[in-house]
Design an enzyme around this catalytic site. Structure first.
Site: not given
Length: 481
Positions: A78, A145
């Protein structure tokens, strides 16, 4: 025509461009996760996609490396997806518009996602090359994350054999990171009530700030647009008839906000008072930030005259109290490591919604006790204003290991390749090494990466030459017996 096809290393930039073509902001990772799964299946590699959409890919050792200890390659899929206010792109459905300028790759009007797309590109290029020499490779690519490390927290890594992990989520060549701070997200929810008011309606805005990563750049003491807006609103309360109708600022809790604005209302005969206070504060803050954040400016634009739904006086006073009194920025520096931030927080997002004012913080500290105290301090402020506080996404720090043969080997290889000793440092930004170390006993971790600038902002840049040097460095580490 591909934008990056002439850049070296070709396979790395090939995969980086493919990743950038897939929307993959935090919380929007299904497509990128499925892409990684399909990549592995096409090459007959073992792949596991869990319920969270984390990916594990395993590639067995090349000939002659069967007895060498495995290495885990790790990054996250991400990105912090932010764009300029005027950009027409929908980052939830559209890929990035990549550009090359000199030694840098960037995305037009948006963040680039080099954090951590380059780690995924490195891993895919390695997995795709049958000519490389390496031990068993265990690739972990986590989700979300950037919004609390939920992927690393939830992943099951019990199948893995590796006790050495190369995290590729750093942004400074020549530095081997060997420890990081722990952190958490803190959310405030202040219930509000509304009433109808009459007067002159203005939009007041904080603009021109540099922003940046709230871990990697918090020590630079750049202006935080949300906190500065709170300071401005607190001063504007002295204007007769002042009311507040809207507040919005920041795009991610772990990015230092560059812009924030509020819709306010004042009595028609008090417009000059509002403009005077805005101008006076602009002069003051410009002086304060003239070196740290020289582009800062305030703007006050009249929208209309007439009726407007505003917060009640009590709701407004509580909201401004929160924005003005909340701590922000560096809270303590490390006494053990010169120049390292020990404890900080970032007021990353503020938004006045229908039912409540929402405020989101990113809290970090290399000391667990200091992190807990700061969270409790926020809770005390919230409690005084009748605010509900929620703590989420807590993650542990990554403790420095005094003895680490893996780190020593990586340091030696760097010195042999580049003729200088790398710096061994701890970082204030959060890395997933702490969570994964808790799941894999005796795990040795290091974190490296190519030079990047202004991550989590629309000015994010990835160095092409540094990407190639780190690529060669990673291959050299994998080649060691």
């Amino acid at each position: 025509m591909k934008k990056l096809e002439n850049l070296n290393p070709k396979r790395v930039f090939h995969y980086f461009e493919e990743i950038c073509a897939i929307p993959h902001g935090s919380g929007n990772v299904d497509e990128i996760s499925n892409y990684l799964k399909h990549f592995a299946k096409e090459r007959n590699l073992f792949v596991l996609q869990d319920e969270l959409k984390n990916i594990i890919i395993i590639k067995e050792a090349s000939a002659g490396y069967e007895e060498v200890a495995p290495i885990i390659l790790q990054g996250h899929m991400d990105m912090v997806a932010v764009k300029k206010p005027e950009a027409a792109i929908d980052m939830k459905t559209e890929g990035l518009n990549l550009k090359v300028e000199g030694d840098y790759v960037f995305a037009e009007d948006t963040s680039l996602g080099g954090d951590d797309g380059i780690a995924v590109a490195y891993a895919l290029a390695i997995l795709d090359d049958s000519t490389l020499e390496h031990p068993r490779l265990e690739v972990i690519v986590t989700v979300d994350e950037e919004t609390g490390m939920d992927g690393a927290r939830g992943i099951d890594v019990s199948m893995l054999k590796g006790k050495r992990m190369l995290n590729l989520d750093s942004e400074e060549e020549g530095v081997i990171w060997a420890g990081c701070a722990g952190g958490a997200r803190v959310d405030w929810t202040l219930p509000v009530e509304w009433e109808k008011r009459e007067g002159s309606i203005y939009e007041v805005s904080v603009k021109g700030l540099l922003g940046g990563h709230s871990g990697a750049e918090i020590h630079k003491e750049r202006g935080n647009a949300n906190w500065l807006l709170g300071r401005l609103l607190e001063a504007l309360q002295e204007v007769q008839g002042f009311s507040m109708a809207a507040v919005k600022g920041g795009l991610a809790d772990n990015a230092i906000p560059r812009e924030a604005s509020a819709i306010v209302l004042v009595n028609k005969d008090r417009e000059e008072d509002l403009l005077r206070i805005v101008k006076d504060m602009e002069i003051q803050v410009k002086q304060e930030l003239q070196t740290k954040d020289p582009g800062f400016f305030l703007e006050a634009v009249k929208r209309e005259e007439g009726g407007c739904r505003c917060l009640t006086k009590e709701s407004m006073e509580r909201a401004i109290y929160l924005l003005f009194c909340a701590p922000n920025g560096v809270q303590a520096m490390s006494a053990d490591i010169e120049g390292l931030v020990e404890t900080s927080l970032n007021m990353g997002i503020i938004e006045l919604e229908e039912a409540a004012l929402q405020v989101q913080f990113s809290v970090r500290s290399s000391l667990e006790s200091a992190k807990d105290v700061l969270i409790r301090r926020l809770g005390a402020i919230a409690g005084m204003a009748g605010v509900q506080q929620k703590v989420r996404g807590e993650y542990p720090g990554w403790a420095y290991r005094v003895h680490s043969p893996f780190r020593d080997m990586a340091s030696r290889v760097y010195e042999e390749m580049f003729g200088q000793t790398p710096q061994i440092q701890a970082i204030h930004a959060g890395l997933e090494c702490g969570l994964l170390s808790a799941k894999i006993p005796d795990l040795e971790c290091i974190s490296i990466g190519p030079n990047m600038q202004d991550i989590h902002t629309t000015e994010e840049r990835l160095s092409i030459s540094s990407t190639e040097r780190i690529w060669n460095y990673v291959l050299a580490i994998l080649k060691q017996k």
